[in-house]
Design an enzyme around this catalytic site. Sequence first.
Site, mmCIF file in Angstrom:
data_model
loop_
_atom_site.group_PDB
_atom_site.id
_atom_site.type_symbol
_atom_site.label_atom_id
_atom_site.label_comp_id
_atom_site.label_asym_id
_atom_site.label_seq_id
_atom_site.Cartn_x
_atom_site.Cartn_y
_atom_site.Cartn_z
ATOM 1 N N ARG A 178 46.386 46.465 32.795
ATOM 2 C CA ARG A 178 47.681 46.360 32.109
ATOM 3 C C ARG A 178 48.637 47.455 32.587
ATOM 4 O O ARG A 178 49.603 47.184 33.305
ATOM 5 C CB ARG A 178 47.455 46.425 30.590
ATOM 6 C CG ARG A 178 48.672 46.018 29.764
ATOM 7 C CD ARG A 178 49.712 47.105 29.576
ATOM 8 N NE ARG A 178 49.200 48.340 29.015
ATOM 9 C CZ ARG A 178 49.919 49.452 28.924
ATOM 10 N NH1 ARG A 178 51.160 49.495 29.360
ATOM 11 N NH2 ARG A 178 49.378 50.569 28.430
ATOM 12 N N ASP A 179 48.356 48.699 32.233
ATOM 13 C CA ASP A 179 49.302 49.772 32.572
ATOM 14 C C ASP A 179 49.387 49.940 34.082
ATOM 15 O O ASP A 179 50.436 50.279 34.637
ATOM 16 C CB ASP A 179 48.853 51.083 31.916
ATOM 17 C CG ASP A 179 50.004 52.024 31.624
ATOM 18 O OD1 ASP A 179 51.128 51.742 32.079
ATOM 19 O OD2 ASP A 179 49.788 53.046 30.944
ATOM 20 N N HIS A 200 46.301 59.490 26.438
ATOM 21 C CA HIS A 200 46.711 58.535 27.480
ATOM 22 C C HIS A 200 47.652 59.284 28.434
ATOM 23 O O HIS A 200 48.828 59.461 28.140
ATOM 24 C CB HIS A 200 47.420 57.363 26.788
ATOM 25 C CG HIS A 200 48.004 56.326 27.679
ATOM 26 N ND1 HIS A 200 47.447 55.070 27.840
ATOM 27 C CD2 HIS A 200 49.113 56.319 28.461
ATOM 28 C CE1 HIS A 200 48.192 54.348 28.647
ATOM 29 N NE2 HIS A 200 49.218 55.081 29.047
ATOM 30 N N HIS A 245 49.566 59.981 32.010
ATOM 31 C CA HIS A 245 50.016 59.684 33.369
ATOM 32 C C HIS A 245 49.944 61.007 34.134
ATOM 33 O O HIS A 245 49.967 62.081 33.538
ATOM 34 C CB HIS A 245 51.414 59.066 33.332
ATOM 35 C CG HIS A 245 51.386 57.673 32.757
ATOM 36 N ND1 HIS A 245 51.476 56.545 33.531
ATOM 37 C CD2 HIS A 245 51.214 57.238 31.487
ATOM 38 C CE1 HIS A 245 51.386 55.470 32.757
ATOM 39 N NE2 HIS A 245 51.220 55.864 31.507
ATOM 40 N N CYS A 294 55.087 52.848 33.779
ATOM 41 C CA CYS A 294 55.820 51.981 32.867
ATOM 42 C C CYS A 294 57.169 51.668 33.482
ATOM 43 O O CYS A 294 57.896 52.580 33.866
ATOM 44 C CB CYS A 294 55.998 52.672 31.514
ATOM 45 S SG CYS A 294 57.078 51.754 30.394
ATOM 46 N N ASN A 350 48.636 56.306 36.143
ATOM 47 C CA ASN A 350 47.797 56.855 35.076
ATOM 48 C C ASN A 350 46.773 57.770 35.737
ATOM 49 O O ASN A 350 46.487 57.647 36.925
ATOM 50 C CB ASN A 350 47.030 55.726 34.368
ATOM 51 C CG ASN A 350 47.930 54.844 33.538
ATOM 52 O OD1 ASN A 350 48.621 53.978 34.055
ATOM 53 N ND2 ASN A 350 47.917 55.054 32.237
HETATM 54 P P1 HMG Z 1 64.670 41.850 23.030
HETATM 55 O O1 HMG Z 1 65.455 41.366 24.212
HETATM 56 O O2 HMG Z 1 65.277 42.893 22.167
HETATM 57 O O3 HMG Z 1 64.213 40.713 22.017
HETATM 58 O O4 HMG Z 1 63.248 42.324 23.558
HETATM 59 P P2 HMG Z 1 64.404 39.178 21.892
HETATM 60 O O5 HMG Z 1 63.723 38.826 20.627
HETATM 61 O O6 HMG Z 1 65.875 38.846 22.055
HETATM 62 O O7 HMG Z 1 63.593 38.568 23.125
HETATM 63 C C1 HMG Z 1 64.062 38.524 24.447
HETATM 64 C C2 HMG Z 1 63.424 37.351 25.138
HETATM 65 O O8 HMG Z 1 62.011 37.541 25.193
HETATM 66 C C3 HMG Z 1 63.636 36.027 24.423
HETATM 67 O O9 HMG Z 1 63.602 35.016 25.416
HETATM 68 C C4 HMG Z 1 62.414 35.910 23.557
HETATM 69 O O10 HMG Z 1 62.113 34.586 23.221
HETATM 70 C C5 HMG Z 1 61.358 36.494 24.464
HETATM 71 P P3 HMG Z 1 64.943 34.268 25.898
HETATM 72 O O11 HMG Z 1 65.531 33.666 24.671
HETATM 73 O O12 HMG Z 1 65.816 35.363 26.473
HETATM 74 O O13 HMG Z 1 64.425 33.299 26.922
HETATM 75 N N1 HMG Z 1 60.247 37.129 23.755
HETATM 76 C C6 HMG Z 1 58.954 36.978 24.094
HETATM 77 N N2 HMG Z 1 58.371 36.269 25.072
HETATM 78 C C7 HMG Z 1 57.031 36.323 25.143
HETATM 79 N N3 HMG Z 1 56.253 37.092 24.321
HETATM 80 C C8 HMG Z 1 56.814 37.807 23.351
HETATM 81 C C9 HMG Z 1 58.221 37.770 23.215
HETATM 82 N N4 HMG Z 1 59.072 38.374 22.369
HETATM 83 C C10 HMG Z 1 60.305 37.976 22.703
HETATM 84 N N5 HMG Z 1 56.048 38.562 22.562
HETATM 85 C C11 HMG Z 1 60.938 42.916 23.313
HETATM 86 C C12 HMG Z 1 62.324 42.953 22.690
HETATM 87 C C13 HMG Z 1 60.057 43.826 22.488
HETATM 88 C C14 HMG Z 1 60.416 41.488 23.274
HETATM 89 C C15 HMG Z 1 61.053 43.431 24.776
HETATM 90 O O14 HMG Z 1 61.750 44.634 24.783
HETATM 91 C C16 HMG Z 1 59.719 43.623 25.438
HETATM 92 O O15 HMG Z 1 59.003 42.660 25.656
HETATM 93 N N6 HMG Z 1 59.376 44.874 25.789
HETATM 94 C C17 HMG Z 1 58.097 45.196 26.364
HETATM 95 C C18 HMG Z 1 58.227 46.320 27.341
HETATM 96 C C19 HMG Z 1 56.876 46.684 27.914
HETATM 97 O O16 HMG Z 1 55.966 45.875 27.942
HETATM 98 N N7 HMG Z 1 56.766 47.935 28.392
HETATM 99 C C20 HMG Z 1 55.549 48.418 28.991
HETATM 100 C C21 HMG Z 1 54.453 48.609 28.007
HETATM 101 S S1 HMG Z 1 54.587 50.122 27.066
HETATM 102 C C22 HMG Z 1 53.909 51.339 28.099
HETATM 103 O O17 HMG Z 1 53.651 51.090 29.243
HETATM 104 C C23 HMG Z 1 53.586 52.671 27.497
HETATM 105 C C24 HMG Z 1 52.079 52.864 27.232
HETATM 106 O O18 HMG Z 1 51.339 52.701 28.430
HETATM 107 C C25 HMG Z 1 51.814 54.251 26.642
HETATM 108 C C26 HMG Z 1 52.456 55.382 27.448
HETATM 109 O O19 HMG Z 1 52.182 55.506 28.666
HETATM 110 O O20 HMG Z 1 53.216 56.122 26.840
HETATM 111 C C27 HMG Z 1 51.563 51.830 26.216
HETATM 112 MG MG MG Z 2 51.054 54.233 29.925
#
Ligand code: HMG
Ligand code: MG
Length: 297
Positions: free
Chosen positions: A14-15, A206, A208, A239, A248
């Site tokens: 994933r990450d 966690h 990086h 990310c 990571n």
């Molecule tokens: P948004 O644009 O504010 O919300 O996104 P929305 O409700 O308007 O949704 C946008 C579009 O996504 C829409 O589609 C929704 O239907 C769809 P459209 O109408 O434009 O065709 N949608 C979805 N599709 C599939 N699955 C879903 C979903 N939800 C909405 N669950 C949202 C808000 C949270 C959805 C967006 O910002 C998002 O998906 N963000 C994820 C970002 C991400 O994955 N980042 C990386 C992971 S975090 C990380 O890496 C850190 C970590 O490793 C820890 C660390 O290192 O610190 C964990």
């Molecule tokens: Mg991470």
Amino acid sequence: MTARRVRIVEVGPRDGLQNEPVAVPTDVKVGLIERLLAAGLTSIEVGSFVSPAWVPQMADTPAVMARLPPNPGGRYSVLVPNLRGFEAARAAGAGEVAIFASASEAFSRANINCSIAESLDRFAPVAEAARAAAIPLRGYVSCVLGCPYEGMVMPQAVAEVARRLVALGCHEVSLGDTIGVGTPDQARACIAAVAAVVPVERIALHCHDTQGRALDNIRACLDLGVGVVDAAVAGLGGCPYAPGAPGNVATEAVAAMLDAAGLATGVDPARLAEAGAFVTGALARVRAGADVSAFPG
Ligand code: HMG
Ligand code: MG
């Protein structure tokens, strides 16, 4: 005497792969997870159910999950940002779901397009649904040792978000040094603040490894009783919404460090090296535009 055990949570699929500039074929992801499992890693984060417009690299998570071997005694985990993601994760048979918040407002906006408070409100029904479905819930707090947009982050801010995640029902909270800027002293201060409100057995780290200090930071936190460490095979990762967050910390390096410290992980280093060689070889071919359909699965 039995060695103290440290659980490694493998986040590479994933990450590690969410930040790849090119699409990684589902076959490669499945082949990687099979090899990680064979190396003794049983807590594996295999993908995420987020918006494909935000992170297209994870759009094939349902297809990946449909092909995974059984993981008895372990867990395949996935990230879910909202109820829609949770429902998809449940339908795909996720063994654990992870909600992800931030200790920095700016990163919360950049990553999930809402404030910290809004994210916690959004996670409440996810937690409720996970409880009803008896699916274990993990929580993340990002930017615990620094934010790419806001700079310094206070330990108390981290502790408050961690506390809220545990109150929602997270069995474990993983503290993310998202851009790898922390030092051992900062890591200790952060753990101390969080451990004042969350039992230390529920804290994971966690890291990086941007500045090459991840192993030192992990060591510092192990000394404070942390027993769960996230890592990605071959140091994959980053990310897409955290500029300056490359890999990571490598699972190979974490496993070797823990082994040298007399801590048990259950990881077979030779098989882990095979998993690392498999994914780095596949990524090199994918990045070079080669056809990987015949890549050994
Ligand atoms: P948004 O644009 O504010 O919300 O996104 P929305 O409700 O308007 O949704 C946008 C579009 O996504 C829409 O589609 C929704 O239907 C769809 P459209 O109408 O434009 O065709 N949608 C979805 N599709 C599939 N699955 C879903 C979903 N939800 C909405 N669950 C949202 C808000 C949270 C959805 C967006 O910002 C998002 O998906 N963000 C994820 C970002 C991400 O994955 N980042 C990386 C992971 S975090 C990380 O890496 C850190 C970590 O490793 C820890 C660390 O290192 O610190 C964990
Ligand atoms: Mg991470």
